[in-house]
Write an enzyme that holds these catalytic residues in place. Sequence first.
Site, PDB file in Angstrom:
ATOM      1  N   ARG A  37      -3.666  -1.742   9.257  1.00  0.00           N
ATOM      2  CA  ARG A  37      -4.434  -2.540   8.279  1.00  0.00           C
ATOM      3  C   ARG A  37      -5.932  -2.371   8.485  1.00  0.00           C
ATOM      4  NH1 ARG A  37      -0.876  -6.070   5.735  1.00  0.00           N
ATOM      5  NH2 ARG A  37       0.760  -6.987   7.014  1.00  0.00           N
ATOM      6  N   PHE A  56       3.601   6.042  -0.585  1.00  0.00           N
ATOM      7  CA  PHE A  56       3.314   4.910   0.291  1.00  0.00           C
ATOM      8  C   PHE A  56       1.924   5.107   0.893  1.00  0.00           C
ATOM      9  CE2 PHE A  56       3.630   2.231   4.065  1.00  0.00           C
ATOM     10  CZ  PHE A  56       4.236   1.110   3.525  1.00  0.00           C
ATOM     11  N   GLU A  70      -4.583  -9.104  -5.142  1.00  0.00           N
ATOM     12  CA  GLU A  70      -3.488  -8.390  -4.467  1.00  0.00           C
ATOM     13  C   GLU A  70      -3.994  -7.067  -3.886  1.00  0.00           C
ATOM     14  OE1 GLU A  70      -0.836  -8.193  -3.090  1.00  0.00           O
ATOM     15  OE2 GLU A  70       0.930  -8.821  -4.173  1.00  0.00           O
ATOM     16  N   ASP A  71      -3.284  -6.573  -2.877  1.00  0.00           N
ATOM     17  CA  ASP A  71      -3.622  -5.247  -2.340  1.00  0.00           C
ATOM     18  C   ASP A  71      -3.062  -4.153  -3.230  1.00  0.00           C
ATOM     19  OD1 ASP A  71      -0.973  -5.838  -1.703  1.00  0.00           O
ATOM     20  OD2 ASP A  71      -1.132  -5.301   0.419  1.00  0.00           O
ATOM     21  N   ASP A  81      -0.399  -2.177   5.363  1.00  0.00           N
ATOM     22  CA  ASP A  81       0.186  -1.892   6.675  1.00  0.00           C
ATOM     23  C   ASP A  81       1.386  -0.953   6.644  1.00  0.00           C
ATOM     24  OD1 ASP A  81       2.002  -3.763   5.458  1.00  0.00           O
ATOM     25  OD2 ASP A  81       2.828  -4.134   7.446  1.00  0.00           O
ATOM     26  N   ASP A 104       3.352  -2.917  -7.077  1.00  0.00           N
ATOM     27  CA  ASP A 104       4.359  -1.850  -7.044  1.00  0.00           C
ATOM     28  C   ASP A 104       5.380  -2.150  -8.143  1.00  0.00           C
ATOM     29  OD1 ASP A 104       5.593   0.140  -4.556  1.00  0.00           O
ATOM     30  OD2 ASP A 104       7.025  -0.755  -5.919  1.00  0.00           O
TER      31      ASP A 104
HETATM   32  P1  5GP Z   1       5.884  -5.625  -5.567  1.00  0.00           P
HETATM   33  O1  5GP Z   1       6.314  -7.072  -5.554  1.00  0.00           O
HETATM   34  O2  5GP Z   1       4.853  -5.321  -6.608  1.00  0.00           O
HETATM   35  O3  5GP Z   1       7.084  -4.698  -5.698  1.00  0.00           O
HETATM   36  O4  5GP Z   1       5.335  -5.303  -4.143  1.00  0.00           O
HETATM   37  C1  5GP Z   1       4.051  -5.626  -3.759  1.00  0.00           C
HETATM   38  C2  5GP Z   1       3.935  -5.614  -2.268  1.00  0.00           C
HETATM   39  O5  5GP Z   1       4.690  -4.528  -1.691  1.00  0.00           O
HETATM   40  C3  5GP Z   1       2.500  -5.363  -1.853  1.00  0.00           C
HETATM   41  O6  5GP Z   1       1.760  -6.561  -1.774  1.00  0.00           O
HETATM   42  C4  5GP Z   1       2.674  -4.682  -0.502  1.00  0.00           C
HETATM   43  O7  5GP Z   1       2.817  -5.642   0.513  1.00  0.00           O
HETATM   44  C5  5GP Z   1       3.977  -3.920  -0.628  1.00  0.00           C
HETATM   45  N1  5GP Z   1       3.740  -2.509  -0.982  1.00  0.00           N
HETATM   46  C6  5GP Z   1       4.059  -1.874  -2.120  1.00  0.00           C
HETATM   47  N2  5GP Z   1       3.682  -0.571  -2.073  1.00  0.00           N
HETATM   48  C7  5GP Z   1       3.111  -0.381  -0.873  1.00  0.00           C
HETATM   49  C8  5GP Z   1       2.503   0.765  -0.230  1.00  0.00           C
HETATM   50  O8  5GP Z   1       2.394   1.891  -0.743  1.00  0.00           O
HETATM   51  N3  5GP Z   1       1.995   0.542   1.019  1.00  0.00           N
HETATM   52  C9  5GP Z   1       2.062  -0.649   1.661  1.00  0.00           C
HETATM   53  N4  5GP Z   1       1.554  -0.735   2.876  1.00  0.00           N
HETATM   54  N5  5GP Z   1       2.638  -1.741   1.084  1.00  0.00           N
HETATM   55  C10 5GP Z   1       3.143  -1.602  -0.176  1.00  0.00           C
END
Ligand code: 5GP
Length: 185
Positions: free
Chosen positions: A174, A161, A107-108, A168, A111
């Site tokens: 990206r 963020f 994963e990137d 992105d 959150d």
């Molecule tokens: P989660 O399901 O853990 O709440 O969200 C994960 C996804 O939310 C990540 O794969 C990403 O696409 C997006 N995301 C969460 N935080 C950020 C952030 O700080 N920057 C960006 N660009 N995307 C985020």
Amino acid sequence: MIIMRSITEQGHTFEEWLTPDMIARDVKQVADHISRDYKDKEPLFIVVLNGAFVFAADLIRAVDKDLHCEITFIRVSSYWGMATTGKLEFIVPLQQTVTDRDVIIVEDIVDSGLTIHQLKAHLRALGASSVKVASMLFKPEKLEYDDAKPDYVGHEITGEFVVGYGLDFDGFERNLDAIYKAKKS
Ligand code: 5GP
């Protein structure tokens, strides 16, 4: 003199936070950890598109060359449903059989953890022997699902963020080679 690199996207300013060198060190540390843990195994890396493609490209080239592994890609969209587990929609479905495989989700950023929480449950239901998570970034303060805590983390971050290195803002940024944090106004 330190010159802070910054970018502007749709009126928002982002400042460089992790330089390419710092990212490379983080990736190497994650790759070394994975190489040790999976030395006698044959892991299947499942890369979560779109954001994780840059991290994944660096990670798989940084793991030990003797690590016998496969790599595949998925794209999911998770959303809240009526059920407590929510629902996972596959935009790019899983092409590979995961039964009896040691899976590493790439994963990137984690959150709230909703995406990972749902994906792990899905892969376990498909019969994966083990499911671990490698994430370039992790926001521990935002985590809502304990089982989504990544096993391998490049760098922890508070709530801000971030963009760049695959991440992105509305589809853009990206391609940045560093990770930029939203500037506090
Ligand atoms: P989660 O399901 O853990 O709440 O969200 C994960 C996804 O939310 C990540 O794969 C990403 O696409 C997006 N995301 C969460 N935080 C950020 C952030 O700080 N920057 C960006 N660009 N995307 C985020």
